[in-house]
Design a protein around this motif. Structure first.
Motif, PDB file in Angstrom:
ATOM      1  N   ARG A 194       0.860  -1.189   0.000  1.00 35.06           N
ATOM      2  CA  ARG A 194       0.000   0.000   0.000  1.00 35.06           C
ATOM      3  C   ARG A 194       0.896   1.239   0.000  1.00 35.06           C
TER       4      ARG A 194
ATOM      5  N   LEU B 131      -2.296   7.529   8.705  1.00 37.21           N
ATOM      6  CA  LEU B 131      -2.174   6.897   7.387  1.00 37.21           C
ATOM      7  C   LEU B 131      -1.524   5.519   7.493  1.00 37.21           C
TER       8      LEU B 131
ATOM      9  N   SER C 298      -4.427   3.268   8.660  1.00 38.31           N
ATOM     10  CA  SER C 298      -5.669   3.251   7.876  1.00 38.31           C
ATOM     11  C   SER C 298      -5.475   2.398   6.634  1.00 38.31           C
ATOM     12  N   ASP C 299      -6.459   2.434   5.740  1.00 38.15           N
ATOM     13  CA  ASP C 299      -6.330   1.715   4.466  1.00 38.15           C
ATOM     14  C   ASP C 299      -6.237   2.671   3.284  1.00 38.15           C
ATOM     15  N   VAL C 300      -5.941   3.947   3.558  1.00 38.64           N
ATOM     16  CA  VAL C 300      -5.829   4.967   2.510  1.00 38.64           C
ATOM     17  C   VAL C 300      -4.582   4.697   1.670  1.00 38.64           C
ATOM     18  N   SER C 301      -4.684   4.880   0.371  1.00 39.84           N
ATOM     19  CA  SER C 301      -3.523   4.745  -0.513  1.00 39.84           C
ATOM     20  C   SER C 301      -3.550   5.846  -1.557  1.00 39.84           C
TER      21      SER C 301
ATOM     22  N   VAL D 122      -2.345  12.036  -0.951  1.00 36.44           N
ATOM     23  CA  VAL D 122      -3.144  12.581   0.149  1.00 36.44           C
ATOM     24  C   VAL D 122      -2.705  14.016   0.393  1.00 36.44           C
TER      25      VAL D 122
ATOM     26  N   ARG E 196      -9.182  13.666   1.215  1.00 37.32           N
ATOM     27  CA  ARG E 196      -9.058  12.253   1.570  1.00 37.32           C
ATOM     28  C   ARG E 196      -8.871  12.064   3.080  1.00 37.32           C
ATOM     29  N   LEU E 197      -8.112  12.949   3.721  1.00 35.11           N
ATOM     30  CA  LEU E 197      -7.963  12.868   5.172  1.00 35.11           C
ATOM     31  C   LEU E 197      -9.309  13.084   5.856  1.00 35.11           C
TER      32      LEU E 197
ATOM     33  N   SER F 190     -12.399  12.640   4.621  1.00 35.88           N
ATOM     34  CA  SER F 190     -13.338  11.545   4.380  1.00 35.88           C
ATOM     35  C   SER F 190     -12.939  10.274   5.132  1.00 35.88           C
ATOM     36  N   ALA F 191     -11.631  10.132   5.431  1.00 33.19           N
ATOM     37  CA  ALA F 191     -11.160   8.950   6.167  1.00 33.19           C
ATOM     38  C   ALA F 191     -11.361   9.087   7.671  1.00 33.19           C
TER      39      ALA F 191
END
Length: 297
Positions: free
Chosen positions: A154, A208, A211-214, A217, A273-274, A276-277
């Motif tokens: 990721r 990050l 989390s599962d964000v990729s 960002v 993105r931050l 919304s996560a």
């Protein structure tokens, strides 16, 4: 988590290490000199040298390596160093990952707001196009090098805003002048500077990691500000005037290309993105950030 950090000796890396360790994480720093403890591993990114075993068993790799953007004039050699210091380190890390049967599952590789170039008043979310200029090219190639990590990893590329700290960093030269009452806005001051406090940078990286964000960002605070507003907030928190504006032509004469790209460019970034996560900022407003910088929090 066992976290390997490249560039741990810089402003962000030092604060990040000091944040991660008390939270129960093991931090291994990659250093160019001879390692002085078990928490350090020597590498030579310019020569592409890193023992893959340094990454073995790591839960994540964080790449903060890169020569300072505003530390020196942008001569041809300096610009080449800005590129090579970032690309060499990133490629060295991804090459080492490829040599492992089980590489670290997460790779967070720094990028910057400069990716967007001078975008004026356009609101910039992560899907906004790459801009023009040296910084945009540096960030674009930097992110592409990180994306070359082995499949299954990721990859996150934080486009970090102007980092507000109590000393050093992007405000290293401006803040002392404001404290003395002889600082002021740069250019007309209407250019947007995305900003974030140093504690929120470390907290966002940890968020990050977990989390599962990729992908890209935008690493900035949710409250936007132009340079006039930013300088005024800092001056107010420090109880100092900030009326000594530095005109754009003067900045260009003294700093040349660096002035247009680093000081006068406008990036109206939104941390889509931050947000919304579900990330929570410690200093979401400019007033709170200025109070922290002034040591009043």
């Amino acid at each position: 988590m066992r976290i390997v950090i490249a560039g741990a000796s810089g402003l962000i890396g030092t604060h990040m290490s000091a944040t991660f360790r008390p939270a129960g994480h093991q931090v291994i720093s990659l250093v160019r000199r001879e390692a002085s403890s078990a928490a350090e591993v020597q590498w030579n990114p310019a020569a592409g040298e890193l023992d893959p075993k340094a990454l073995e068993g790591a839960d994540a790799v964080v790449n903060l390596s890169g020569a300072g953007i505003g530390d020196r004039p942008w001569t041809r050699n300096r610009v080449a160093e800005l590129f090579s210091s970032r690309l060499d380190s990133t490629r060295t890390l991804t090459n080492a990952m490829r040599q492992l049967d089980s590489p670290p599952p997460v790779f967070i590789s720094q990028s910057g707001a400069g990716y967007y170039g001078d975008a004026g008043n356009t609101v910039l979310r992560e899907d906004a196009p790459q801009g023009a200029g040296t910084l945009a090219r540096i960030c674009g190639e930097w992110e592409a090098a990180a994306a070359a990590a082995p499949p299954g990893i990721r990859v996150v590329t934080p486009r970090t805003a102007v980092v507000l700290s109590r000393k050093g960093g992007a405000l290293g030269r401006l803040l002392p002048l404001i404290r003395l009452g002889i600082g002021g806005p740069l250019g007309n001051g209407r250019q947007y500077w995305p900003w974030i406090t140093l504690p929120d940078v470390s907290a966002a990286f940890l968020f990050l990691l977990e989390s599962d964000v990729s992908g890209p960002v935008n690493l900035c605070a949710p409250e936007e500000a132009n340079v006039n507003e930013l300088v005024a907030a800092l001056a107010h928190a420090l109880h100092r005037p900030a009326a000594l504006r530095v005109p754009g032509p003067v900045l260009r004469f003294v700093m040349r290309d660096l002035a247009d790209e680093l000081l006068l460019a406008s990036q109206r970034m939104e941390p889509a993105r931050l947000s919304s996560a579900g990330f929570t900022w410690q200093h979401p407003t400019l007033a709170q950030a200025a109070e922290w910088v002034a040591g009043k929090e």
